[in-house]
Scaffold this motif. Sequence first.
Motif, PDB file in Angstrom:
ATOM      1  N   ASN A 265     -23.205   7.441  91.044  1.00  0.00           N
ATOM      2  CA  ASN A 265     -22.778   6.573  91.610  1.00  0.00           C
ATOM      3  C   ASN A 265     -22.279   5.747  92.631  1.00  0.00           C
ATOM      4  OD1 ASN A 265     -20.117   4.760  91.603  1.00  0.00           O
ATOM      5  ND2 ASN A 265     -19.316   5.777  90.388  1.00  0.00           N
ATOM      6  N   VAL A 266     -22.454   3.902  92.965  1.00  0.00           N
ATOM      7  CA  VAL A 266     -22.541   3.819  94.427  1.00  0.00           C
ATOM      8  C   VAL A 266     -21.136   4.182  95.289  1.00  0.00           C
ATOM      9  CG1 VAL A 266     -21.076   1.137  93.573  1.00  0.00           C
ATOM     10  CG2 VAL A 266     -23.118   1.870  95.377  1.00  0.00           C
ATOM     11  N   PHE A 267     -20.283   4.262  94.856  1.00  0.00           N
ATOM     12  CA  PHE A 267     -18.189   4.301  95.383  1.00  0.00           C
ATOM     13  C   PHE A 267     -18.767   6.479  95.776  1.00  0.00           C
ATOM     14  CE2 PHE A 267     -17.065   1.622  92.603  1.00  0.00           C
ATOM     15  CZ  PHE A 267     -16.333   0.851  93.190  1.00  0.00           C
ATOM     16  N   SER A 268     -19.594   6.706  95.968  1.00  0.00           N
ATOM     17  CA  SER A 268     -19.913   8.151  96.071  1.00  0.00           C
ATOM     18  C   SER A 268     -20.491   8.082  97.206  1.00  0.00           C
ATOM     19  CB  SER A 268     -20.824   9.159  94.873  1.00  0.00           C
ATOM     20  OG  SER A 268     -22.356   8.573  94.635  1.00  0.00           O
ATOM     21  N   MET A 269     -21.523   6.866  97.552  1.00  0.00           N
ATOM     22  CA  MET A 269     -22.537   7.100  98.108  1.00  0.00           C
ATOM     23  C   MET A 269     -21.966   6.967 100.039  1.00  0.00           C
ATOM     24  SD  MET A 269     -25.186   4.606  97.257  1.00  0.00           S
ATOM     25  CE  MET A 269     -26.218   3.725  99.152  1.00  0.00           C
ATOM     26  N   PHE A 270     -20.137   6.184  99.843  1.00  0.00           N
ATOM     27  CA  PHE A 270     -19.046   5.799 100.954  1.00  0.00           C
ATOM     28  C   PHE A 270     -18.141   6.694 101.335  1.00  0.00           C
ATOM     29  CE2 PHE A 270     -21.748   2.355  99.626  1.00  0.00           C
ATOM     30  CZ  PHE A 270     -22.222   2.302 100.807  1.00  0.00           C
ATOM     31  N   GLU A 271     -17.166   7.294 102.319  1.00  0.00           N
ATOM     32  CA  GLU A 271     -16.401   7.760 102.441  1.00  0.00           C
ATOM     33  C   GLU A 271     -15.215   6.876 102.000  1.00  0.00           C
ATOM     34  OE1 GLU A 271     -16.111  11.136 103.582  1.00  0.00           O
ATOM     35  OE2 GLU A 271     -17.663  10.897 103.915  1.00  0.00           O
ATOM     36  N   GLN A 272     -14.569   7.554 101.588  1.00  0.00           N
ATOM     37  CA  GLN A 272     -12.540   6.285 101.174  1.00  0.00           C
ATOM     38  C   GLN A 272     -12.550   5.270 101.805  1.00  0.00           C
ATOM     39  OE1 GLN A 272     -12.238   6.621  97.740  1.00  0.00           O
ATOM     40  NE2 GLN A 272     -10.713   5.158  97.890  1.00  0.00           N
TER      41      GLN A 272
ATOM     42  N   LYS B 122     -22.791   9.596 108.290  1.00  0.00           N
ATOM     43  CA  LYS B 122     -24.021   9.126 108.005  1.00  0.00           C
ATOM     44  C   LYS B 122     -24.940  10.007 107.996  1.00  0.00           C
ATOM     45  CE  LYS B 122     -27.698   7.698 111.290  1.00  0.00           C
ATOM     46  NZ  LYS B 122     -28.554   7.478 112.938  1.00  0.00           N
ATOM     47  N   GLY B 123     -24.455  10.974 107.926  1.00  0.00           N
ATOM     48  CA  GLY B 123     -25.388  12.427 107.264  1.00  0.00           C
ATOM     49  C   GLY B 123     -25.130  12.810 106.084  1.00  0.00           C
ATOM     50  N   LYS B 124     -23.736  12.206 105.850  1.00  0.00           N
ATOM     51  CA  LYS B 124     -22.960  12.486 103.582  1.00  0.00           C
ATOM     52  C   LYS B 124     -24.436  10.702 103.111  1.00  0.00           C
ATOM     53  CE  LYS B 124     -19.703  11.454 100.932  1.00  0.00           C
ATOM     54  NZ  LYS B 124     -18.449  11.424 100.567  1.00  0.00           N
ATOM     55  N   ALA B 125     -24.096   9.607 103.952  1.00  0.00           N
ATOM     56  CA  ALA B 125     -25.191   8.739 103.410  1.00  0.00           C
ATOM     57  C   ALA B 125     -26.896   9.283 102.985  1.00  0.00           C
ATOM     58  CB  ALA B 125     -25.404   8.125 103.678  1.00  0.00           C
ATOM     59  N   ALA B 126     -27.035  10.649 103.812  1.00  0.00           N
ATOM     60  CA  ALA B 126     -28.541  10.307 104.124  1.00  0.00           C
ATOM     61  C   ALA B 126     -28.057  11.640 102.924  1.00  0.00           C
ATOM     62  CB  ALA B 126     -29.165  11.367 105.259  1.00  0.00           C
ATOM     63  N   ALA B 127     -27.777  12.731 102.888  1.00  0.00           N
ATOM     64  CA  ALA B 127     -27.637  13.383 101.784  1.00  0.00           C
ATOM     65  C   ALA B 127     -27.523  13.018 100.623  1.00  0.00           C
ATOM     66  CB  ALA B 127     -26.569  14.801 102.249  1.00  0.00           C
TER      67      ALA B 127
END
Length: 202
Positions: free
Chosen positions: A50-57, A36-41
């Motif tokens: 890139n949309v793929f960078s919005m999520f963890e692998q 969630k913190g990564k998504a907020a950043a």
Amino acid sequence: MVDVVAAASGILAIKCLSDFDSSKAADFHASRKAAKGKAAAKRTQRGSSNVFSMFEQSQIQEFKEAFSCIDQDRDGIINKSDLKETYAQLGKLNVKDEELEEMLKEGKGPINFTVFLTLFGEKLNGTDPEDTILQAFKLFDPHGTGLVKKDEFRRLLLTQADKFTEDEVEQAFSVAPIDVAGNIDYKSLCYIITHGDEKEES
């Protein structure tokens, strides 16, 4: 209105139960908080990112599995018949063609995996993981009671999406709050999935 993300969320709710190990709830919650913190950043970079960078692998892998479950004909595109079949498997048999067509319009073109992931990013960005799982369980509760029938949910777990074994169903139900009438309190279950079982932690 139902939508593509809701259908996938229903599948992911089942998957959350299959992946859930109550002894690892704290790790699960910590990883969800980090995601969630990564998504907020990432929200600030979203326009050029890139949309793929919005999520963890690991999240992308879960979305791929959900996409594969919805893409019934395995052609790499979610179409109306894929959605109709997916909702039927989730117990929603009365979805009208017009509603399915509206869902497909969300993608503004053919819904391949990248478009599917973008839809998830738009819907889930900044949302609470507990609320996301709760919304998914609401697919199985059309009357908004906060409960799902244990027997019906067992049938879905054994026959749909990531099919459970009997042992996996029993493990999932061992942490689920079930009343004497055989109903699962899915709000409490969502809390347990995301925060852990207080009884075990105390």
